[in-house]
Design a protein around this motif. Structure first.
Motif, short mmCIF file in Angstrom:
data_model
loop_
_atom_site.label_atom_id
_atom_site.label_comp_id
_atom_site.label_asym_id
_atom_site.label_seq_id
_atom_site.Cartn_x
_atom_site.Cartn_y
_atom_site.Cartn_z
N ARG A 355 0.85 -1.21 0.00
CA ARG A 355 0.00 0.00 0.00
C ARG A 355 0.87 1.24 0.00
N ARG A 356 0.19 2.40 -0.01
CA ARG A 356 0.91 3.66 0.19
C ARG A 356 1.50 3.65 1.60
N ALA B 19 -2.08 -8.86 -3.16
CA ALA B 19 -1.86 -7.41 -3.21
C ALA B 19 -0.50 -7.01 -2.63
N ALA B 45 -3.13 -4.20 -12.29
CA ALA B 45 -4.35 -4.14 -11.51
C ALA B 45 -5.22 -5.39 -11.76
N ILE B 50 -7.21 -5.66 -8.13
CA ILE B 50 -7.52 -4.47 -7.34
C ILE B 50 -7.84 -3.35 -8.33
N SER B 53 -7.15 2.47 -9.74
CA SER B 53 -6.91 3.68 -8.94
C SER B 53 -5.95 3.39 -7.79
N ARG B 54 -6.05 2.20 -7.23
CA ARG B 54 -5.14 1.89 -6.12
C ARG B 54 -3.70 1.68 -6.63
N GLY B 57 -2.47 5.06 -7.20
CA GLY B 57 -2.25 5.70 -5.89
C GLY B 57 -0.92 5.30 -5.29
N VAL B 58 -0.62 4.02 -5.36
CA VAL B 58 0.66 3.54 -4.82
C VAL B 58 1.82 4.06 -5.67
#
Lengths: 665, 165
Positions: A355-356, B19, B45, B50, B53-54, B57-58
């Motif tokens: 994740r971020r 993920a 993705a 997932i 957008s995620r 984002g990462v």
């Protein structure tokens, strides 16, 4: 028998799949077997050759850490290889890690059979033929390039030469965790074993219970080397006491502090030591899987770590049933992706989960609910190296080093305006003065010592008045700095403290993850205040700017304390430290910027005025031609003049003037 | 087509719907292409299952990831504390002026990219820059100009040779 992986006699059954509990003890203390009749000389002679006590051909060791490579170590290495080949000399050339004396790189060690090991420094490609000629062909020492001699007990014709450990740079150091860096081949597990490596692990997994292991760490008084200084044993205890089906161990190698390179040097120079410490920690807390979270900017460290893990697995020191103890543990490397905030433990875990990398509020602490929701212990690279040291020498020995509250040694990366740039390891409790002046050799080029920045962007800049502070966690906090990870940047009178604060704020501001408002917005506002201080009247867009400049200074301290009190993670909580410490010790410099609109150190460009010394100017016209703004006028062969309104302070005129006629105030 | 085939290997290396592999995959993709093409991010993705957008984002959170191809010469300017104290800001400014691009940008002819890094770790030779993987330390604005010229010259020469071939 060339490696310890081959069996030393027919009855030895040690293998990665079926490891013998006595494997490491055999190497460290001589054969322990009761079965068959082993030949004790076999192991001993291998050990002696790996330790370079007895060897047939000359051995050359080139310091090839990242710093060495940056100084051209690869070219030296290749030249040595070619030169020896041309002359038909059989040698073994081994790339080693960094021995710490970065200022004198490239460092080349030569060990001739029957002679002590010598170290050459500042070796360049063109020096190679002479070194090969003098030392390898004639067996003599090239004194021009000599740094020193490794200490030895044996009498030799060379013993009159200076000993390495007696050099000022090394004399006050106590190399414990760095003992192997630059000395052994970091990619050779055999050399590490020969020097007593993995004996700490062997002792722990085959002789101590996990609880006793934690007790030993508590007794040694080890505190986290990543910056916070939390007692390592306590952290382990929390994780051990939490019941879970799976536990994780993470090594934090995301060394993002600008100006710090201790972890990199350890990982490049002695990776097995860190891995050994990790396995001990995993055993103590009951972790079954581990991660090394390493910066992607350290490709060499990652490559060496991969090799390390592989060879540890081959020797049965990692994986299933480690050294026959029934304990299983394995780990892998995760590459960081360049975010400073990932040095914060909860952010680091987010990053491993894909994740971020944003921190989350604590509690729950990682020791109770961490990676994938399981109990997790995160320690820094240097902390794990210290764990190995504790079990190698015993907790009592370790607790004997350092001060009342801070035990052991600490590695610092000494850089900036100091003669002996490099990596130093000192016992806790020595003063900053000893490090900067005795070990570091003071400020070069006639500069005057002004301050030393400790702890990177979370620490503070300490001036001469507090430089006698002993280095331990508490004393440094008292003077407004913190231990941090161990970057020490020395500054002289040409460094402007407002500019330094601005530099750190720029860094923090761009690295703030943006999750909590005090850090995201507050650091931006802090940076704006500092930027107004260094903006000249000319570049102010509105008249209000001047008022805002004063208002900013009025609110600066209040803003800093709000950021400190309300930020979510360590990055925000310590973000204002560089500003507060420089304000505390160099207030007059801030005032000069604010009231007098000048920069005493001459570093803040916009506040400078460029003038031409009419006495010195010959009217050659170079400056006028170089000036990008046509701000310099004057007749040929007459003194020139700078139009202040047009001048953009690009410094081009001063750089190009051949007569030192440009004055900067 | 060749590129397509090779990038398939990246996807085969990682299990589907995990993920935690996201960053590793993006790193591999970037290593392969030099940057993160949009199509590949969508593919990642889908592979992990997932939202795009995620992934985006990462990818935008971490400094390492780029969304444009790099220049032939990537100049990384160290902005560590030791380099800052020894004048790396001047080095950066000179570089930006000479090449006419800002840090983080690539010149239009795809020759040069300027990047800043927090610390290269070669503090003994500060201020330092790295051109591709070659380090240049102890720089001054003057020696930097010389250095740049030598790269520009080399580049032109290699191009001329290329044309002859």
């Amino acid at each position: 028998m060339n490696t310890f992986s081959s069996t030393c006699f027919e009855n030895c059954w040690h293998s990665a799949e079926n490891p013998c509990p006595k494997f490491v003890t055999c190497i460290a203390q001589g054969q322990q077997c009761s079965e068959g009749n082993p030949d004790p000389k076999l192991l001993e002679s291998l050990k002696r050759s790996l330790l370079l006590i007895e060897h047939d051909i000359p051995v050359i060791l080139v310091g090839m850490g990242t710093c060495g490579l940056a100084n051209g170590a690869q070219a030296v290495h290749d030249a040595l290889k070619a030169e020896c080949q041309v002359r038909g000399i059989t040698v073994s050339i081994i790339p080693v890690g960094c021995m710490g004396f970065c200022a004198r790189e490239v460092i080349v060690d030569v060990k001739l059979p029957g002679h002590p090991r010598i170290s050459y420094c500042e070796v360049k490609k063109q020096d190679v033929p002479l070194i090969v000629e003098t030392t390898l062909v004639h067996g003599e020492v090239l004194e021009d390039k000599l740094l020193g001699l490794y200490e030895t007990d044996e009498q030799d014709v060379w013993t009159a030469l200076p000993i390495l450990d007696s050099l000022p740079f090394f004399a006050k150091q106590q190399k414990v965790n760095l003992e192997n860096c630059g000395v052994i081949d970091p990619e050779s597990i055999d050399q590490y074993l020969a020097r007593g490596g993995y004996s700490a692990l062997s002792y722990v997994v085959n002789g101590r219970t996990p609880q006793l292991t934690i007790n030993d760490v508590l007794k040694a008084g080890l505190r986290g080397r990543g910056g916070g200084g939390f007692p390592t044993g306590k952290k382990w205890q929390f994780a051990r006491d939490t019941q879970a089906d799976k536990k994780y161990l993470i090594c934090n190698a995301d060394e993002g502090d600008p100006g710090a390179f201790m972890d990199r040097a350890l990982l490049e120079g002695d990776p097995h030591r860190v891995v050994e410490g990790m396995i001990i920690a995993a055993y103590a807390i009951g972790a079954s899987y581990g991660y090394i979270y390493c910066r992607a900017e350290y490709p060499l460290a990652i490559r060496r770590l991969e090799k390390t893990l592989q060879s540890a697995r081959e020797y049965g020191l990692l994986g299933k049933n480690i050294l026959g103890s029934g304990f299983d543990f394995d780990m892998r490397i995760k590459k960081g992706a360049g975010a400073f905030v990932c040095g914060e433990e909860t952010a680091l875990m987010q990053s491993i989960e894909g994740r971020r990398g944003m921190p989350r509020p604590r509690p729950p602490f990682p020791a109770t609910a961490g990676l994938f929701g399981k109990p997790t212990v995160i320690n820094n690279v240097e902390t794990f190296a210290n764990v190995t040291t504790i079990f190698k020498h015993g907790p009592d020995w370790y607790a004997g080093i350092g001060t009342e509250t801070s035990k052991g040694t600490k590695i610092f990366a000494l850089s900036g305006k100091v003669r002996n740039v490099g990596l130093v390891e000192v016992p806790m409790g020595v003063t900053l003065r000893e490090i900067v002046f005795d070990i570091g050799g003071g400020v070069p080029d006639g500069g005057v010592f002004k301050a030393v920045q400790i702890g990177g962007p979370s620490g503070g800049a300490l001036p001469e008045s507090v430089i006698d502070t002993p280095i331990d966690y508490e004393s440094l906090k008292q003077v407004g700095a913190m231990m941090g990870s161990g970057g020490l940047v020395v500054m002289d009178n040409s460094t402007c403290m407002v500019d330094l604060a601005k530099y750190f704020m720029t860094f923090i501001q761009s690295e703030s993850c943006g999750k909590c408002i005090p850090c995201r917005e507050g650091t931006k506002r802090l940076l704006e205040i500092l930027e107004r201080l260094t903006t000249s009247y000319r570049n102010e867009k509105t008249q209000e700017e001047s008022l805002l400049r004063f208002q900013g200074m009025v609110y600066l301290e209040r803003l800093a304390s709000v950021i400190k009190d309300t930020s979510l993670c360590g990055l925000g909580q310590t973000a204002a430290n560089p500003v507060l410490s420089t304000l505390q010790y160099f207030r007059e410099e801030y005032e000069a910027h604010l009231y007098e609109r000048r920069c005493p150190a001459g570093a803040c460009r916009e506040l400078l005025t460029y003038t031409i010394d009419t006495e010195k100017c010959t009217g050659c016209g170079v400056c006028a031609r170089k000036c990008p703004e046509n701000a310099i006028i004057g007749e040929k062969k007459r003194a020139h003049y700078i139009l202040e309104d047009k001048c953009i302070r690009c410094d081009q005129c001063r750089v190009n003037c051949n007569f030192d006629a440009i004055c900067v105030n | 087509m060749q590129v397509q085939e090779n990038s398939q290997q990246i996807y085969e290396k990682y299990p589907r719907k995990d993920a935690s592999c996201l960053i590793d995959m993006l790193q591999d993709v970037q290593e392969h292409f030099g940057y993160l093409p949009d199509a590949e991010m969508q593919r990642v993705a889908r592979h992990i299952d997932i939202p795009v957008s995620r992934v985006y984002g990462v990818a935008t959170f971490y400094n390492q990831f780029r969304f444009q191809p790099l220049g032939k010469y990537v100049i990384r300017v160290c902005r560590g504390t030791a380099c800052h104290v020894k004048g790396s800001l001047d080095i950066l400014r000179t570089l930006e002026n000479e090449l006419g691009i800002k840090a983080g940008q690539t010149s239009k002819d795809l020759r040069f990219t300027i990047e800043t890094v927090a610390c290269i770790g070669a503090c003994s030779i500060a201020p330092v820059i790295a051109v591709n993987d070659e380090f240049h330390g102890g720089l001054t604005t003057k020696s930097l100009q010389k250095l740049l010229k030598s790269y520009q010259k080399n580049d032109r020469q290699s191009e001329v040779q290329h044309e002859h071939v």
